[in-house]
Scaffold this active site. Structure first.
Site, mmCIF file in Angstrom:
data_model
loop_
_atom_site.group_PDB
_atom_site.id
_atom_site.type_symbol
_atom_site.label_atom_id
_atom_site.label_comp_id
_atom_site.label_asym_id
_atom_site.label_seq_id
_atom_site.Cartn_x
_atom_site.Cartn_y
_atom_site.Cartn_z
ATOM 1 N N LYS A 13 -19.509 40.983 16.511
ATOM 2 C CA LYS A 13 -19.423 42.014 17.566
ATOM 3 C C LYS A 13 -19.516 43.379 16.910
ATOM 4 C CE LYS A 13 -18.318 41.455 21.937
ATOM 5 N NZ LYS A 13 -19.183 40.609 22.767
ATOM 6 N N THR A 58 -18.616 35.932 20.153
ATOM 7 C CA THR A 58 -18.416 37.332 19.754
ATOM 8 C C THR A 58 -17.332 37.961 20.632
ATOM 9 O OG1 THR A 58 -20.122 38.310 21.175
ATOM 10 C CG2 THR A 58 -20.830 37.498 19.011
ATOM 11 N N ASP A 59 -17.150 37.412 21.821
ATOM 12 C CA ASP A 59 -16.061 37.897 22.686
ATOM 13 C C ASP A 59 -14.699 37.583 22.050
ATOM 14 O OD1 ASP A 59 -15.536 39.174 25.303
ATOM 15 O OD2 ASP A 59 -14.378 37.335 25.600
ATOM 16 N N PHE A 166 -34.480 77.618 -5.350
ATOM 17 C CA PHE A 166 -35.393 76.497 -5.610
ATOM 18 C C PHE A 166 -36.686 77.069 -6.175
ATOM 19 C CE2 PHE A 166 -38.401 73.044 -4.226
ATOM 20 C CZ PHE A 166 -37.895 72.087 -5.083
ATOM 21 N N ARG A 183 -31.536 81.353 -0.983
ATOM 22 C CA ARG A 183 -31.910 80.777 0.319
ATOM 23 C C ARG A 183 -30.661 80.240 1.003
ATOM 24 N NH1 ARG A 183 -34.458 74.748 -1.222
ATOM 25 N NH2 ARG A 183 -32.614 74.070 -2.374
ATOM 26 N N GLN A 232 -30.938 68.240 -5.459
ATOM 27 C CA GLN A 232 -30.807 67.155 -6.427
ATOM 28 C C GLN A 232 -29.717 67.468 -7.459
ATOM 29 O OE1 GLN A 232 -33.697 68.282 -5.176
ATOM 30 N NE2 GLN A 232 -35.367 66.814 -5.355
ATOM 31 N N HIS A 260 -33.729 72.782 6.722
ATOM 32 C CA HIS A 260 -34.379 74.054 6.364
ATOM 33 C C HIS A 260 -34.071 75.183 7.347
ATOM 34 C CE1 HIS A 260 -36.491 71.676 3.443
ATOM 35 N NE2 HIS A 260 -37.111 70.961 4.369
HETATM 36 O O1 LIG Z 1 -33.524 71.483 -3.247
HETATM 37 C C1 LIG Z 1 -34.695 71.183 -2.949
HETATM 38 N N1 LIG Z 1 -35.264 70.062 -3.489
HETATM 39 C C2 LIG Z 1 -36.549 69.677 -3.203
HETATM 40 O O2 LIG Z 1 -37.036 68.626 -3.722
HETATM 41 C C3 LIG Z 1 -37.284 70.494 -2.325
HETATM 42 N N2 LIG Z 1 -38.555 70.421 -1.834
HETATM 43 C C4 LIG Z 1 -38.713 71.469 -1.000
HETATM 44 O O3 LIG Z 1 -39.762 71.717 -0.332
HETATM 45 N N3 LIG Z 1 -37.573 72.247 -0.958
HETATM 46 C C5 LIG Z 1 -36.665 71.652 -1.777
HETATM 47 N N4 LIG Z 1 -35.405 71.963 -2.103
#
Ligand SMILES: O=c1[nH]c(=O)c2[nH]c(=O)[nH]c2[nH]1
Length: 330
Positions: A13, A58-59, A166, A183, A232, A260
């Site tokens: 469930k 499942t009940d 970035f 940014r 990352q 974004h």
């Molecule tokens: O932190 C980011 N990693 C990416 O791999 C990536 N690619 C992107 O267009 N913007 C960003 N920003």
């Protein structure tokens, strides 16, 4: 004609919604959960022979969750409650070999009224949830079990207005993105970590609440304070801090959409809104980047003592020297 077979099956469930009020006199606590229980075991005949004789309805599974919620004093400790549910199905039904119990805990935060925490009023102050996935596996006929626990948080929406860059990324004929040293960074954080349950005699020894609260805080602190080179790099940093702090976890997985926020093009209207002048943005709901990774602890190496290594190195160096001398004589 080729033969077919049932490769895999589990059932149960899903989306069992449950609230428990825990009353200590006038002081109340509330726990709101969504539970999913999926059983594995000797259910093949239900699929292949239309034989329902071993099917736990499942009940019945749903009723069991409410009954255990009534009887348990651990409903607010979701990892423990999930384990209790899993253990119940494993020990009650001899043909159930594995119980998968997933619990999502929804937020109810105690209200502050007249600067005091209120006894029985709560507020939903965010849609982020706490989650656990517990698997209870039957080891043998003596009701011994192996328990696997993965916990985490989901939908924790955050944003920072600076401290994120970035640049230096690969460029080719398809690249239009401009480099930026400042940014908006926003993401909705999903994190899951796996507990090391092999060395504990009882899972109640694991401080689940403390680990959850700390990893949530590490995640937020790192997001806010890291001078981010990329999603990352920030993801890896938060994972590393969490793994270094808690030996109880083996690995941590993050899923970070890069939500974004692009500068709106106002230069067309004679208004400077790019680079350092940008303060009006357009949030882009789709598409978003999606950065995911699992960071794990390396097994400690079974290494020889430094003394042994030094001795062997000296011996080898001596042998090389002797060989070199012999070569020269030839
Ligand atoms: O932190 C980011 N990693 C990416 O791999 C990536 N690619 C992107 O267009 N913007 C960003 N920003």
């Amino acid at each position: 004609m080729s033969e077919v077979f049932l490769q895999e099956q589990r059932y149960g469930k899903d989306r069992i919604r449950l609230v428990k009020v825990i009353r200590t006199g006038k002081f109340h606590e509330i726990v709101e959960l969504t539970v999913c229980v999926l059983l594995e075991g000797d259910f093949t005949a239900a699929y292949t022979k239309a034989d329902n004789s071993l099917v736990v309805a499942t009940d019945t599974i749903k009723n069991t969750v409410y009954i255990l919620a009534k009887q348990s004093s651990n409903v607010q400790k979701i990892e423990i409650f999930a384990t209790e549910i899993g253990q119940h199905f494993i020990s009650t039904y001899s043909h159930v070999s594995k119980a998968n119990v997933w619990i999502t805990q929804h937020k109810w935060t105690r209200m502050l009224v007249n600067e005091r925490l209120h006894d029985h009023s709560f507020i939903r102050d965010g849609d982020d949830t706490r989650n656990t996935k517990v698997i209870v596996i039957k080891k043998d006929e003596s009701k011994n079990t192996t328990i696997k626990i993965e916990s985490g948080l989901k939908d924790l929406l955050v944003l920072k207005t600076t401290g994120s860059a970035f640049y230096g990324f690969m460029r080719d004929e398809y690249t239009t993105l401009l480099e930026t040293d400042d940014r908006i960074l926003s993401t909705s954080i999903d994190a899951t970590w796996t507990y090391n349950t092999s060395n504990v005699s009882s899972i109640s020894q694991i401080p689940f609440d403390n680990i959850f609260n700390s990893i949530r805080q590490i995640t937020l602190d790192t997001f806010a304070t890291d001078n981010s080179a990329s999603v990352q790099a920030t993801l890896y940093l938060m994972s590393k801090i969490a793994l270094e702090k808690f030996q109880e976890i083996n690995s941590i997985h993050y899923e970070l959409p890069n939500k974004h926020y692009f500068a709106y093009d106002l230069d067309r209207f004679g208004l400077k809104n790019s680079g350092k002048d940008c303060d009006v943005y357009s949030p882009i709901s789709d598409p978003s980047g999606l950065i995911t990774a699992t960071v794990a602890r390396t097994e400690p190496k079974l290494c020889e003592s430094d003394e042994n290594v030094d001795r062997k190195k000296a011996e080898l160096e001596k042998q090389i020297e002797e060989l070199r001398e012999k070569l020269e004589q030839l």
